[in-house]
Scaffold this active site. Structure first.
Site, mmCIF file in Angstrom:
data_model
loop_
_atom_site.group_PDB
_atom_site.id
_atom_site.type_symbol
_atom_site.label_atom_id
_atom_site.label_comp_id
_atom_site.label_asym_id
_atom_site.label_seq_id
_atom_site.Cartn_x
_atom_site.Cartn_y
_atom_site.Cartn_z
ATOM 1 N N GLY D 149 -43.841 -53.451 0.150
ATOM 2 C CA GLY D 149 -42.744 -53.708 -0.766
ATOM 3 C C GLY D 149 -43.201 -53.655 -2.208
ATOM 4 O O GLY D 149 -44.405 -53.586 -2.500
ATOM 5 N N CYS D 150 -42.246 -53.696 -3.110
ATOM 6 C CA CYS D 150 -42.558 -53.543 -4.527
ATOM 7 C C CYS D 150 -43.258 -54.780 -5.078
ATOM 8 O O CYS D 150 -44.339 -54.670 -5.666
ATOM 9 C CB CYS D 150 -41.299 -53.223 -5.310
ATOM 10 S SG CYS D 150 -39.878 -54.260 -4.916
ATOM 11 N N TYR D 151 -42.658 -55.952 -4.917
ATOM 12 C CA TYR D 151 -43.362 -57.162 -5.356
ATOM 13 C C TYR D 151 -44.739 -57.262 -4.691
ATOM 14 O O TYR D 151 -45.736 -57.528 -5.366
ATOM 15 C CB TYR D 151 -42.556 -58.416 -5.021
ATOM 16 C CG TYR D 151 -41.313 -58.651 -5.854
ATOM 17 C CD1 TYR D 151 -41.383 -58.777 -7.241
ATOM 18 C CD2 TYR D 151 -40.069 -58.781 -5.261
ATOM 19 C CE1 TYR D 151 -40.239 -59.024 -8.000
ATOM 20 C CE2 TYR D 151 -38.929 -59.034 -6.007
ATOM 21 C CZ TYR D 151 -39.012 -59.153 -7.371
ATOM 22 O OH TYR D 151 -37.885 -59.402 -8.110
#
Lengths: 346, 346, 346, 346
Positions: D149-151
């Site tokens: 994921g991005c985070y």
């Protein structure tokens, strides 16, 4: 009606004072000074104010004119109020300084962080730090009020219930704050251009922001006498928007309490601090143009780290609105006078 | 104090009414309806209003409750006011409709542009078009006021001095308008997402926007009796910002006059129309949150084409603020009551 | 591989050249000059370029170094290229000037609009106006190309099919254009701050923008020999976003044609002009970071006024991308080389 | 040339894959599926791609078509890849899943945080977590890669050098992250409207974001065997901008080292991790449209709390770009192929 003067009214805190005072029932703005714009009508610089201050012109800051005011706001960069304050106070005028000149009690600390000699150290001791939620009583009779900075307001109000009740380890404090660009002022700098600031987010001054010593002094004032010195890691960020500050605060809990009830009780009688219901998180727009600070508190995953989210409008509760709140207290007006309009949404 | 009800108060014009009425000295909001949010406190949906409407809850729109109001605002999508208006007026209540339901006098035209049968054609003739600068006298006694759209307000006020004085060719009219996204309402549509609208600019509905027949009807009303029918090319655009409309108007001059003097004289007594000094051009932020329309007029290169720049806040003078201005006129209050605060800057 | 130098590479057109040339297979940037930043690494000023130009340093603009290039781009404010061009061309180097210095053939007109004496009038006649869609053949052999401005590119490409075919009244031309703030350059001006530009929209220079004579000269070049002189009313606006120009064009039709077919045929072979399908309107983000101009054409309500919507990225097709397109043509590379990446979305 | 299929290509990660793959020299996109848009040309939904995918149409997701691909990307909401993965892998096709379906090894944890039964638990163990900086070797031969994921990407890369070297207390970890709105996807929700998100900043999911267990699993993988379990307080925020994630990380140092040297050495050979020079702080725009993660590390006031600032483009290194980086590794291409263009500035 009191007569109010504004020194240095061409910046964002100046125009915010003018916006709010335009509808304040007890105030007449009789004087506004600016060396650069002297002679120009206020509405020429600020067309938003057309119809409100059509007869108010910027003037040179002359002492006899300031002396005719009941109250003078300093909406100037640091250094200016220091140079003029003695004369203003000597004329029996009361003063609210929105700059950093009289916020820090330790002259050496001030000089270290601001990189210059203090111009008026003899008045620092009598200045009252204008965070009404903490110092309301002293503000009433103050002749000189040093209005808190924007980050310091948002951070102190968030930590206050926790530190005052000895609930957190004072050496574990972290503030990850974010400000709209108006916080940087109306300065002709490439870094502040929309083409540079828009659509981007960054930290700045992470190694040491000038508001740090002010905040730590304020946190110290909240603590119980035997508590250890507070140590704050303060990382400010710049947001691609105009108004608003959001501070996300972290600390290690040293006692287990009902945080929601604590905060609600603590601020139950404060007109400008709003503890949101459990589960609701604040957004900066919920205070845009208003003098409110909205807070939420939680302990994620019950792991002993408390998180507080705190929002203010940096130009209102973070500067000019709080200045007017202080003025209301100083002159015995209702504390919310002129500050009652709801935030602008959307 | 009058008792005011709001039908459909969950959208942007609803919350703008609530924001402005919160500090209106002659109004108590006693009722707000929403089928979707019935039972919920207004401040739960709009945290900005905490402290102002803590006891006001959304309710189902029931006729007896509406009948207890002195005035009802409709802040609803088109079609709703048509369905409820007969009952409201029959109860002796006055009404201000912010939607398009009663703006267009020609029922067929309305039905063509809105793609549905008109639900209450028998009341259209008695509705007064609520642009006070043109219809102030009729508004005073109106029971039903149809408040103008946002684009129509900005465009009509710009062309008014020119058309009323027969100075431009009515078949040469062009309006290149641009609106902030709040004009599209609070609808869950992919097109209106920030990731879709941010950092971009586009035309839409260039082939025919629903406001066109409303504007042309309004322009017709301004003309001298023998003037040719107005023909407007109207191209709206969407701006990557929240509030504000800017209309840039073009027309062929048929007579040579001092345009600046004309505009200044024409609007000299209007509290909410501000003709800027020669050489100053309006920006939308100069009216943000305020009920003012600011105008500039010029003839570039003296080539016979007049250009008017007109700005309003689409939610204030373009909707709810103008609604309150109409209310003030209808109930004999000072026309600027509750609408005097300066625009928010920056 | 050709050796390319960039004079004045610290602004937005400079960094856009560097971004695009970093992945151009036939170009090596061997020189970049800046008096202010001489000695500093390009990646220190532009961290986005870390990993691409780690060995490229800004240098003083010295003639022998420029003389070692095959091509020099001028990414400078007006006035600079005029002062250096003679020496550059004398060294046998080819040049593409992104500034306004050599765009206008009539020296007097240039001097009137730019308010200064032209520094190199003797080279103006040999400069080729670098709008490839019109002047591709001359560009091939040009030693000096004057790259068009951003507004002029968007407006000329929109009017071109109409004027070249004598379909509109050349005295009825109107351009209502809007630009992102990067168009104003990287200048330390209060007017360009995010706190001043954000969330607002305004006209500027409505009485006369410097691009007007450039545009009218370009429109003249498109016309059939007997056509009347073009007269354009040009009103530019500033958008609260960073990149992109949208021009909305209006003109009176003097002949009835299938506008959609006309535009599609006219631009069928142009790699960087995209006529959108009927009913689709362009948005600026659809060309962000790309060299494409997208167009739509329509006649609202069939009333004889044609509307063209035209979008470009002001820094790409409006400046540096078009410069590289010209370079490709001049050096016999594929015209789209280095310019093929799709626009960035969202 | 490999044949690539994209399942669910109508969202932001889908169009980002298309943008990047359009100029990847070794890839042909032969298939793109969407139930909602089946039959529509890709360029009709995404005009930015006109000229690149004019012959590519959305189709129903049918297994035989997917089976003809060498590689399938899943750019779908969670739950979809779980339902189709078995069939895809059985056909001998390799897969990169950009969703959360195969990121978490503990099925129970996945089911708790995603609130549904896992649709394909039997394949979870063979999925390789696609953070190349940690798992490059396993990715080479993986048939199924679960892209982070991005985070999680921004946070893991920031803590990696510290945790891998046992330099911080793993129970003191804090991440104050902020994401542009494209991170929320292309969903028709009122909360994501520009009128709701613009000019505001807020926390969300502060009580528990779905990325938390993924991050903590990733942090565990970095630690030395005897280290205590990591405990992260993760507070995400939403930024009023489109692209970019900024993570500000805090932890208590347990050993005193030269942090700058540590980070520079640790990432010296990573093509997509850039440690900024001492004193330089990253801004999200410095990686816009690029696959780079830029990092800064410091210890404010030398008080034992380390701060790491980490930025990525959430759609590139935080999703589709990292997916392509994984693809390059899986198919033996140069790891930076198709990902070399500099970030877009301004």
């Amino acid at each position: 009606m009191i007569k109010v003067g504004i020194v240095g009214g061409t910046g964002y805190t100046g125009v915010e004072l003018l916006r709010l005072l335009a509808v304040h029932p007890k105030v007449e703005v009789t004087l506004i000074t600016s060396r650069a714009e002297a002679g120009k009508c206020v509405t020429e610089l600020f067309p938003t104010l057309r119809g409100h201050y059509d007869d108010l012109y910027f003037s040179e800051p002359e002492s006899h004119a300031l002396g005719a005011c009941d109250l003078v706001f300093f909406a100037t960069p640091h250094g200016v109020a220091q140079a003029m304050m003695k004369e203003v106070l000597a004329a029996g005028v009361r003063a609210i300084d929105l700059s950093a000149d009289f916020r820090i009690r330790d002259i050496e600390v001030w000089e270290k962080w601001y990189g210059q000699q203090h111009g008026c150290p003899e008045l620092v001791a009598q200045a009252v730090y204008g965070l009404p939620e903490i110092h309301r009583e002293q503000i009433k009779d103050a002749q000189l009020v040093a209005c808190p900075g924007c980050y310091p307001t948002s951070i102190q109000l968030g930590f206050y219930p926790l530190l005052a009740n000895d609930l957190i380890d004072p050496r574990s404090l972290i503030a990850s704050s974010a400000s709209g660009v108006s916080g940087a002022g109306k300065q002709a700098k490439v870094d502040l251009l929309m083409a540079e600031m828009g659509e981007s987010f960054k930290t700045y001054a992470a190694g040491g922001h000038r508001h740090l010593p002010e905040i730590e002094q304020g946190l110290r004032d909240m603590q119980t006498p035997d508590a250890a010195e507070p140590e704050l890691t303060f990382v400010p960020h710049l947001l691609p928007m105009i108004r608003g500050i959001h501070s996300t605060l972290f600390a290690r809990l040293i006692e287990n309490v009902d945080l929601q009830a604590l905060f609600e009780d603590f601020y139950a009688n404060e007109p400008f601090v709003d503890v949101l219901p459990q589960g609701v998180l604040p957004e900066t727009r919920s205070v845009k143009s208003s003098n409110i600070c909205r807070l939420a508190v939680l302990e994620p995953q019950s792991r002993g780290t408390v998180v507080v989210a705190s929002v203010i409008d940096n130009l209102t509760k973070g500067a000019s609105g709080q200045g007017i709140q202080n003025m209301n207290i100083m002159f015995g007006f209702d504390e919310t006078m002129g500050l009652a309009a709801p935030a602008l949404l959307p």
